[in-house]
Design an enzyme around this catalytic site. Structure first.
Site, mmCIF file in Angstrom:
data_model
loop_
_atom_site.group_PDB
_atom_site.id
_atom_site.type_symbol
_atom_site.label_atom_id
_atom_site.label_comp_id
_atom_site.label_asym_id
_atom_site.label_seq_id
_atom_site.Cartn_x
_atom_site.Cartn_y
_atom_site.Cartn_z
ATOM 1 N N LYS A 228 11.996 -59.640 -76.687
ATOM 2 C CA LYS A 228 11.592 -60.383 -75.498
ATOM 3 C C LYS A 228 10.177 -60.924 -75.633
ATOM 4 O O LYS A 228 9.401 -60.522 -76.494
ATOM 5 C CB LYS A 228 11.707 -59.496 -74.257
ATOM 6 C CG LYS A 228 13.137 -59.210 -73.843
ATOM 7 C CD LYS A 228 13.952 -60.488 -73.606
ATOM 8 C CE LYS A 228 13.496 -61.278 -72.404
ATOM 9 N NZ LYS A 228 14.279 -62.525 -72.222
ATOM 10 N N VAL B 28 23.831 -72.923 -66.917
ATOM 11 C CA VAL B 28 23.334 -74.250 -67.278
ATOM 12 C C VAL B 28 22.144 -74.099 -68.211
ATOM 13 O O VAL B 28 21.257 -73.279 -67.974
ATOM 14 C CB VAL B 28 22.921 -75.039 -66.021
ATOM 15 C CG1 VAL B 28 22.432 -76.425 -66.383
ATOM 16 C CG2 VAL B 28 24.097 -75.134 -65.055
ATOM 17 N N LEU B 29 22.112 -74.892 -69.281
ATOM 18 C CA LEU B 29 21.036 -74.772 -70.261
ATOM 19 C C LEU B 29 20.487 -76.137 -70.641
ATOM 20 O O LEU B 29 21.241 -77.065 -70.943
ATOM 21 C CB LEU B 29 21.543 -74.069 -71.530
ATOM 22 C CG LEU B 29 20.551 -73.982 -72.704
ATOM 23 C CD1 LEU B 29 19.383 -73.061 -72.350
ATOM 24 C CD2 LEU B 29 21.252 -73.520 -73.968
ATOM 25 N N GLU C 255 15.181 -69.033 -79.183
ATOM 26 C CA GLU C 255 16.105 -69.832 -78.376
ATOM 27 C C GLU C 255 16.122 -71.318 -78.719
ATOM 28 O O GLU C 255 17.008 -72.048 -78.248
ATOM 29 C CB GLU C 255 15.825 -69.652 -76.876
ATOM 30 C CG GLU C 255 14.530 -70.274 -76.375
ATOM 31 C CD GLU C 255 13.352 -69.312 -76.427
ATOM 32 O OE1 GLU C 255 12.333 -69.614 -75.783
ATOM 33 O OE2 GLU C 255 13.455 -68.267 -77.107
ATOM 34 N N TYR D 244 12.245 -64.150 -78.585
ATOM 35 C CA TYR D 244 12.553 -65.043 -77.474
ATOM 36 C C TYR D 244 11.270 -65.295 -76.685
ATOM 37 O O TYR D 244 10.501 -64.357 -76.427
ATOM 38 C CB TYR D 244 13.594 -64.420 -76.547
ATOM 39 C CG TYR D 244 14.991 -64.379 -77.111
ATOM 40 C CD1 TYR D 244 15.685 -65.550 -77.382
ATOM 41 C CD2 TYR D 244 15.627 -63.163 -77.365
ATOM 42 C CE1 TYR D 244 16.964 -65.521 -77.901
ATOM 43 C CE2 TYR D 244 16.916 -63.122 -77.884
ATOM 44 C CZ TYR D 244 17.575 -64.305 -78.150
ATOM 45 O OH TYR D 244 18.846 -64.273 -78.674
ATOM 46 N N ARG E 247 16.351 -52.992 -76.364
ATOM 47 C CA ARG E 247 16.662 -53.585 -77.656
ATOM 48 C C ARG E 247 15.471 -53.414 -78.603
ATOM 49 O O ARG E 247 14.363 -53.098 -78.175
ATOM 50 C CB ARG E 247 16.998 -55.072 -77.497
ATOM 51 C CG ARG E 247 18.332 -55.345 -76.841
ATOM 52 C CD ARG E 247 18.545 -56.825 -76.548
ATOM 53 N NE ARG E 247 17.718 -57.282 -75.433
ATOM 54 C CZ ARG E 247 17.730 -58.527 -74.950
ATOM 55 N NH1 ARG E 247 18.503 -59.438 -75.512
ATOM 56 N NH2 ARG E 247 16.966 -58.864 -73.931
ATOM 57 N N HIS F 293 11.045 -68.418 -74.018
ATOM 58 C CA HIS F 293 11.398 -69.026 -72.731
ATOM 59 C C HIS F 293 10.132 -69.479 -71.995
ATOM 60 O O HIS F 293 9.811 -69.022 -70.893
ATOM 61 C CB HIS F 293 12.196 -68.042 -71.867
ATOM 62 C CG HIS F 293 13.490 -67.602 -72.498
ATOM 63 N ND1 HIS F 293 14.544 -68.458 -72.722
ATOM 64 C CD2 HIS F 293 13.889 -66.388 -72.978
ATOM 65 C CE1 HIS F 293 15.535 -67.795 -73.297
ATOM 66 N NE2 HIS F 293 15.166 -66.551 -73.469
ATOM 67 N N ASP G 41 16.300 -67.216 -67.241
ATOM 68 C CA ASP G 41 15.291 -67.196 -68.302
ATOM 69 C C ASP G 41 14.571 -68.534 -68.413
ATOM 70 O O ASP G 41 13.424 -68.584 -68.861
ATOM 71 C CB ASP G 41 15.931 -66.865 -69.658
ATOM 72 C CG ASP G 41 16.080 -65.370 -69.887
ATOM 73 O OD1 ASP G 41 15.270 -64.611 -69.325
ATOM 74 O OD2 ASP G 41 16.989 -64.969 -70.619
#
Length: 372
Positions: A75, A239-240, A118, A94, A15, A96, A270
């Site tokens: 990323k 699940v987040l 995020e 992002y 990406r 994380h 992540d």
């Protein structure tokens, strides 16, 4: 403002932070954009397309990080990139951070302004910059799971949708959010036997209304999770906890009780993963076995469909990128509390409460750090 786009270097990550169309918008707003040579080449966004809309092509990442005021990535910065970040430089990507102590410490040490896609929010309480990649990852999770169920891949040798006279695979989706909904849509489309578990009764009702009678819904008690995953052929972890570490809702004992060749696809990886047995993997080496159960835990799943993902991501991030460039980071975050929710590290301070809690670090509210 001088905006920089480096080439992504994470394993099999193709990406790119800005498309030529996004660069054109920035240039039209009076900004200068530098793009690392070959940044979009693998998804047919070659350097000539960037030059045509006014970007300058530079030879390497050092030129990007050395010159840009705002670095737009996809990323999290890899170790070699962390060392190139500098004080006051804005990083928009992002991150994380909750499961990643080393990256958190690197960002703190750099003194940069780290804004995470995020945790940017919207007026409805959603996560608009996470949602596009959650849609992609949710849909991909079924593709990946279906392949991993094949015998040569270590799975049980089951066709997801079955055939006349032979029952379909049992698919369990843990979490009914964006990832979960897209996963169950794909699984239902392939005629699998699908159950979704969630702790929100209103969400379960919405999914039931949308997908019944094909979809089964269960409230996610420990008993329900255990019963469901032990009986499943494919389990999707969706699940987040926004900005925080994902809860480990599937224990090692539950995994041990699953049948040999069962597949788990942990999209939550992540943020650390929702299976106790999960650990990050790459597209180069995506799966491993624990007690005969196939684990697929790739941390950048959407990178495999990089062209689709890049355009979907840019559609969501461009308004925020323009705001940061047009107003400067401080004024942009002062004007937009939703963008401010994305601020995770600022001038050596952790400004997201769940990241600070995950690492036992001091938390400084973003408004205080920015002196708003």
């Amino acid at each position: 403002m001088l905006v920089g786009v480096p080439r992504e270097i994470k394993d099999n990550e193709f990406r790119v932070g800005l498309t030529p169309s996004a660069v054109r918008e920035l240039v039209a707003h009076g900004h200068k954009v530098i793009v690392q040579a070959g940044a979009g080449e693998t998804i047919d966004l070659d350097d000539a397309l960037y030059r045509a809309v006014g970007a300058e092509i530079v030879p390497d990442a050092a030129a990007i990080f050395g010159r840009a005021e705002l670095v737009v990535k996809v990323k999290e910065p890899q170790p070699s990139e962390l060392g190139m970040l500098r004080e006051g430089q804005v990083l928009f990507t992002y991150l994380h951070l909750a499961p990643d102590r080393a990256q958190t410490e690197g960002l703190i040490k750099s003194g940069c302004v780290a804004i995470a896609y995020e945790t940017v929010t919207d007026e409805r309480g959603g996560l608009p910059l996470l949602a596009p990649m959650s849609e992609v990852a949710g849909r991909m999770s079924i593709q990946a799971g279906a392949h991993a169920l094949e015998r040569e891949a270590g799975g049980r040798g089951i066709l997801l949708g079955g055939v006349p006279g032979v029952p379909p695979a049992k698919v369990v989706v843990l979490g009914g959010g964006v990832v979960g909904m897209n996963a169950l849509r794909m699984a239902l489309g392939l005629e699998a036997d699908v159950t979704v578990l969630d702790k929100s009764l209103p969400r379960l009702k919405e999914l039931d209304l949308a997908f019944a009678p094909a979809l089964k819904t269960r409230y996610a008690t420990t008993d329900a999770v255990e019963e469901s995953v032990i009986a499943a052929d494919l389990v999707i972890g969706a699940v987040l906890t926004p900005g925080g570490t994902a809860p480990r809702i599937v224990t090692r004992e539950m995994v041990r009780a699953m049948r040999r060749g069962t597949v788990v696809v942990d999209v939550s990886i992540d943020q650390g993963g929702c299976f106790e047995t999960s650990r990050p993997t790459t597209h180069s080496n995506p799966t491993y076995l624990v007690d005969g159960v196939v684990h697929y835990c790739v941390t950048n799943m959407p990178g495999a469909v990089a062209r689709t993902s890049t355009f979907a991501l840019n559609n969501a991030t461009l308004p925020f990128t323009l705001a940061l460039a047009d107003k400067g980071y401080r004024a942009a975050m002062e004007a937009d509390c939703h963008l401010r929710d994305g601020l995770q590290v600022f001038a050596g301070k952790v400004t997201h409460e769940r990241v600070a809690a995950a690492h036992g670090l001091d938390f400084v509210p973003p408004e205080q750090a920015l002196a708003l």
